[in-house]
Design a protein around this motif. Structure first.
Motif, PDB file in Angstrom:
ATOM      1  N   GLY A  35       0.847  -1.185   0.000  1.00 38.97           N
ATOM      2  CA  GLY A  35       0.000   0.000   0.000  1.00 38.97           C
ATOM      3  C   GLY A  35       0.882   1.234   0.000  1.00 38.97           C
ATOM      4  O   GLY A  35       1.772   1.377   0.851  1.00 38.97           O
ATOM      5  N   THR A  59      -7.112  -0.396   0.085  1.00 44.62           N
ATOM      6  CA  THR A  59      -6.742   0.993   0.355  1.00 44.62           C
ATOM      7  C   THR A  59      -7.153   1.411   1.762  1.00 44.62           C
ATOM      8  O   THR A  59      -7.393   2.584   2.027  1.00 44.62           O
ATOM      9  N   CYS A 116      -2.623   2.162   4.560  1.00 48.48           N
ATOM     10  CA  CYS A 116      -2.465   3.612   4.762  1.00 48.48           C
ATOM     11  C   CYS A 116      -2.214   4.052   6.199  1.00 48.48           C
ATOM     12  O   CYS A 116      -2.153   5.260   6.452  1.00 48.48           O
ATOM     13  N   SER A 163      -7.313   5.465   2.317  1.00 46.10           N
ATOM     14  CA  SER A 163      -7.536   6.476   1.282  1.00 46.10           C
ATOM     15  C   SER A 163      -8.918   6.249   0.680  1.00 46.10           C
ATOM     16  O   SER A 163      -9.910   6.776   1.180  1.00 46.10           O
ATOM     17  N   GLY A 223      -7.357   3.702  -4.833  1.00 44.55           N
ATOM     18  CA  GLY A 223      -6.184   4.437  -4.401  1.00 44.55           C
ATOM     19  C   GLY A 223      -5.228   4.670  -5.553  1.00 44.55           C
ATOM     20  O   GLY A 223      -5.601   4.577  -6.726  1.00 44.55           O
ATOM     21  N   ASN A 247      -2.020   2.553 -10.558  1.00 44.13           N
ATOM     22  CA  ASN A 247      -2.611   1.850  -9.424  1.00 44.13           C
ATOM     23  C   ASN A 247      -2.587   0.361  -9.739  1.00 44.13           C
ATOM     24  O   ASN A 247      -2.183  -0.060 -10.822  1.00 44.13           O
TER      25      ASN A 247
END
Length: 354
Positions: free
Chosen positions: A46, A167, A172, A177, A243, A255
């Motif tokens: 990530g 995500t 994160c 996100s 994300g 992505n």
């Protein structure tokens, strides 16, 4: 909240995401080589989490240094190069290394090694705390934009949202996100159901996003990556949000592989498709997506699933980890500073004061 990464007592602690959902395995290490390997092998993954892990990996490296101050510059240069080589696409990693290089450049000439290392430790912790705060800001900006763009549907019913890869907290540090936006939208009563695509070949959507949604009690259904266009055709998806690992100056976005197909399908069906990513994911130095390096990973990630052979061992494979979605297929880019819609070239520059 799931504690995907932490740093205490000069030790990096992380949840090894390769084994979810088979088992939850937390790893602790003081070795920067082991931390680099964790980033390479997607034990830590990530984009924002990779940035935090990279910062702490550099700290592990400098903690292992036993030489003189005169010997440190060469050691530090090699350490930075090794960390930056671990994952080439996620710009958050380079953002983190640049922050620590700046601390070095600003203080090496005047500080003792101990004082310099203390300042670098504080910078790494600040990167971590910033990513947690960024998730809350992204979530608010994203929900506000969804309320504007999908106001007509929301007058009648709740929304069904498509997401891809993972995500959330696992990616994160904070609430996430794209998944952070979804979480807040769910809390505010806007979401009926989340549709998470499996995200081949490592199944981050099927394994990790589904795990987080179940953990939070948010209704969801998992689909194969190739199903989204059919669901859009049937009116079963209202918008998509994912994300990013790197965003070019014109809004082109790298992505998880499969994102571009979802975005093109959404564009064809006149459905909003958003990117949610902190400003640290934007690489304003590159004009478009053709300049984003795309990582090609080991063929056995595709030929096997959790060690089980699903194809002939010598099957030729192209295993690109990411694709690039042209900015024209996006409704907007949700950042921690604002929701950016319209002219990406000019709007993204404003986020950097340009």
């Amino acid at each position: 909240m799931i504690d995907a990464i932490s740093f205490s007592n000069d030790t990096l602690h992380y949840l090894d995401q390769r084994y979810l959902l088979l088992r939850e395995e937390y790893v602790s290490t003081k070795s920067h080589q082991e931390a680099i390997e964790a980033i390479k092998t997607l034990a830590v993954r990530g984009a924002p989490l990779i940035g935090v892990a990279a910062a702490y990996t550099i700290i592990l490296g400098i903690n292992s240094f036993k030489g003189s101050k005169e010997e440190f510059p060469l050691f530090f240069k090699t350490l930075i190069a090794d960390v930056e080589a671990s994952r080439p696409t996620a710009v958050n990693l380079f953002f983190a290394s640049a922050r620590l290089k700046q601390v070095y450049d600003d203080n090496f000439a005047t500080d003792t090694i101990d004082v310099l290392f203390a300042k670098m430790n504080e910078a790494a912790k600040k990167i971590h705390l910033d990513e947690i705060a960024n998730c809350d800001l992204m979530s608010r900006h994203g929900v506000d934009q969804i309320k504007i763009d999908l106001a007509d549907i929301l007058k009648k019913r709740k929304l069904n949202v498509l997401t891809h890869c993972n995500t959330g907290t696992l990616a994160c540090c904070g609430t996430g996100s794209a998944l952070g936006v979804i979480r807040l939208a769910w809390q505010e009563g806007l979401i009926e159901r989340v549709i998470t695509s499996e995200s081949r070949p490592l199944l981050q959507g099927l394994r990790l996003t589904a795990w987080e949604l179940q953990h939070d009690g948010i209704p969801f259904v998992s689909i194969s990556d190739s199903s989204s266009a059919f669901l859009m055709q049937r009116g079963m998806i209202d918008f998509g949000i994912v994300g990013a690992d790197r965003i070019a100056a014109n809004g082109d976005t790298a992505n998880k592989i499969g994102t571009c197909a979802h975005a093109i399908s959404a564009y064809h069906h006149n459905l909003p498709f958003y990117i949610a990513a902190p400003v640290s994911t934007i690489d304003i130095t590159i004009p478009d997506g053709t300049h984003i390096p795309i990582e090609e990973r080991n063929a056995d990630e595709l030929r096997t699933i959790f060690g089980t052979q699903v194809a002939m061992p010598d099957t030729p494979v192209l295993n690109y980890a990411f694709d690039v979605t042209p900015g024209k297929f996006l409704r907007g880019i949700i950042t921690d500073k604002k929701a950016v819609v319209g002219n990406y070239v000019e709007e993204l520059k404003t986020l950097f004061g340009q």
